[in-house]
Design a protein around this motif. Sequence first.
Motif, mmCIF file in Angstrom:
data_model
loop_
_atom_site.group_PDB
_atom_site.id
_atom_site.type_symbol
_atom_site.label_atom_id
_atom_site.label_comp_id
_atom_site.label_asym_id
_atom_site.label_seq_id
_atom_site.Cartn_x
_atom_site.Cartn_y
_atom_site.Cartn_z
ATOM 1 N N UNK A 21 0.834 -1.194 0.000
ATOM 2 C CA UNK A 21 0.000 0.000 0.000
ATOM 3 C C UNK A 21 0.870 1.245 0.000
ATOM 4 N N UNK A 22 0.531 2.159 -0.899
ATOM 5 C CA UNK A 22 1.220 3.445 -0.969
ATOM 6 C C UNK A 22 0.187 4.550 -1.035
ATOM 7 N N UNK A 23 0.594 5.748 -0.648
ATOM 8 C CA UNK A 23 -0.301 6.890 -0.757
ATOM 9 C C UNK A 23 -0.578 7.200 -2.220
ATOM 10 N N UNK A 24 -1.842 7.560 -2.511
ATOM 11 C CA UNK A 24 -2.256 7.954 -3.853
ATOM 12 C C UNK A 24 -2.722 9.398 -3.794
ATOM 13 N N UNK A 25 -2.185 10.226 -4.649
ATOM 14 C CA UNK A 25 -2.536 11.634 -4.690
ATOM 15 C C UNK A 25 -3.166 11.945 -6.038
ATOM 16 N N UNK A 26 -4.314 12.595 -6.019
ATOM 17 C CA UNK A 26 -4.999 13.002 -7.247
ATOM 18 C C UNK A 26 -4.574 14.433 -7.574
ATOM 19 N N UNK A 27 -4.024 14.641 -8.761
ATOM 20 C CA UNK A 27 -3.570 15.966 -9.165
ATOM 21 C C UNK A 27 -4.076 16.281 -10.567
#
Length: 220
Positions: A21-27
């Motif tokens: 699991x890794x952080x997901x960032x919406x840009x």
Amino acid sequence: MDMAPGGLPLAEGGGDRDGLEMDVLEVRLGPVLPHWPAGLVLHCSLQGDLVTQARAEVFGAGDQGGDEADARARGLDNLVSVLALAGWDDAAAQARRIRDAALETGGGPSDPGVGRLRRRVRRSWALRWSLRGLRPLTEEEVRRHGLPVDVVGDTYDRLLRMVDRAAGGERRHDVRPAVWTDHLAQLVVGLDLAAARLVLASLDVHGLRTGQAEHEVSHG
């Protein structure tokens, strides 16, 4: 999604390619971004700086027409972008001066400085090392993505053709077709942000068309 101070979105958890699991960032990238195709907006999901999902649209630009002088100026603009994004500021400044001269002459004879720039680009081992192997495209992939036929090869190959076109000048039958935004989104998935920007600039896009349907791609 929770909001950080200043209204910036916080990253959420998501599985990466290794099952962790890794952080997901919406840009959102664009439409106003230095060295970026005019009007292009990319909605991206990032894990670290890796683009794992992308969806594209056109914002306020659309298909760009124009004559051969316009095509030459846009080609030089894209050449500036590749050199700047590759970190070669001096060569980018030289290409920018050539572009400005072309705008002043309305697409007249090529600036003699473009020949010198062409030689500098071809002699740079650092440029070759940094761009060789970056998002290679086969002839079949180019046809499938609706791209101009001369973008076959990797980012370094595409840069060499860009500077060759600048040295030879644009002819009316060389004016490049608009590209569907759907296909651009597919090409950046799996790349880090810096590489994605280089690849898009190397495609020498002169106009954009929004895809006929929303098309999201993901990197599995």
